[in-house]
Design a protein around this motif. Sequence first.
Motif, PDB file in Angstrom:
ATOM      1  N   LYS A 251       0.507  30.566  36.243  1.00 49.91           N
ATOM      2  CA  LYS A 251       1.922  30.273  36.463  1.00 49.91           C
ATOM      3  C   LYS A 251       2.454  29.451  35.295  1.00 49.91           C
ATOM      4  N   HIS A 252       3.491  29.948  34.637  1.00 49.10           N
ATOM      5  CA  HIS A 252       4.076  29.146  33.568  1.00 49.10           C
ATOM      6  C   HIS A 252       5.460  28.627  33.933  1.00 49.10           C
ATOM      7  N   LEU A 253       5.987  29.081  35.079  1.00 54.16           N
ATOM      8  CA  LEU A 253       7.216  28.494  35.616  1.00 54.16           C
ATOM      9  C   LEU A 253       6.798  27.429  36.626  1.00 54.16           C
ATOM     10  N   PRO A 254       7.719  26.551  37.058  1.00 59.62           N
ATOM     11  CA  PRO A 254       7.351  25.597  38.113  1.00 59.62           C
ATOM     12  C   PRO A 254       6.852  26.354  39.347  1.00 59.62           C
ATOM     13  N   ALA A 255       5.848  25.824  40.019  1.00 57.92           N
ATOM     14  CA  ALA A 255       5.187  26.520  41.141  1.00 57.92           C
ATOM     15  C   ALA A 255       6.184  27.004  42.191  1.00 57.92           C
ATOM     16  N   GLU A 256       7.250  26.202  42.423  1.00 61.81           N
ATOM     17  CA  GLU A 256       8.194  26.586  43.492  1.00 61.81           C
ATOM     18  C   GLU A 256       9.077  27.779  43.107  1.00 61.81           C
ATOM     19  N   SER A 257       9.027  28.210  41.847  1.00 59.37           N
ATOM     20  CA  SER A 257       9.808  29.383  41.417  1.00 59.37           C
ATOM     21  C   SER A 257       9.249  30.675  41.996  1.00 59.37           C
ATOM     22  N   TYR A 258       7.965  30.667  42.328  1.00 59.85           N
ATOM     23  CA  TYR A 258       7.292  31.906  42.725  1.00 59.85           C
ATOM     24  C   TYR A 258       7.355  32.128  44.239  1.00 59.85           C
TER      25      TYR A 258
END
Length: 315
Positions: A251-258
């Motif tokens: 994950k390279h976006l903040p975890a809550e983005s997914y």
Amino acid sequence: REQRAAAVERLDGVTRERFLRDIYPRRKPVVLTGLELGTCTTKWTVDYLSQAEGSKEVKIHVSAVPQMDFLSKNFVYRTLPFDAFVRKAAEVKHKEYFLTEDEKYYLRSVGEDVRKDIADIRKQFPILAEDVHIPEYFEKEQFFSSVFRISSAGLQLWTHYDVMDNFLIQVTGKKRVVLYSPRDAPYLYLSGTKSEVLDVDNPDMEKYPLFVKAKRYQCVLEAGDVLFIPALWFHNVISEEFGVALNVFWKHLPAESYDKTDTYGNKDPMAASRAIQILDRALKTLEELPEEYRDFYARRMVLRIQEKAYRNDYG
């Protein structure tokens, strides 16, 4: 009508520091060679693989044709003991078969419960996991999944994108990978995360006339090569030989983005899904207008999207 093909850059002995400083920010695919991957590159013969994990059952794709199509689902799922599957996948012609004597096999490892658990070689194939050294070019808490893959020679996987960055680690065998930039999505005839253009080498130009505009990137992965595939880059993979690979997603976006329900790493980020739902509602609202007005305001909306959301610094 031949597509222009650009070779994916190959770089030898890239350190974590150099990768993060010079390569990663460019957001382009690159083949990393000469990395320390552990004993898997020499140990993982057909005999060793089939003995190491024994007869545990695995769910596999079986296809009568080399080009697998996820949209028309031109394959069947079957369950086999792992040792029997490895031996069958390494054969070219089969004495015993499900569909045809030259059918192709493909394993994409999954978690214990497909709906809840992600693929992790350490959990599903613990003995084999000990032979692998995964290049740790990202933080431990960014790790999402490690997907164990085995393919028959000649098998071609449909063109698709993933929403996470990943390394495709070719452990044994040889693969050809064709890639397209996220920017060329308008030419790829998408259905969800997948392209309808199955045969990227001989596309049906009457059916897919815009496909020729997509710039093609290509590389051949030999045993021990690692391909960095940035999120949203489309890729189409042909196994030129029977081979074993490992995909590592992070994950390279903040975890809550997914999306929390995503076990494969290919569900659109939450904000993207919401935006698409809002757009669908807006388009539904436009249907209340006569055609002439609908066309005019739709074009204005497109201009607004381009103005507000498009990047203008693409290389």
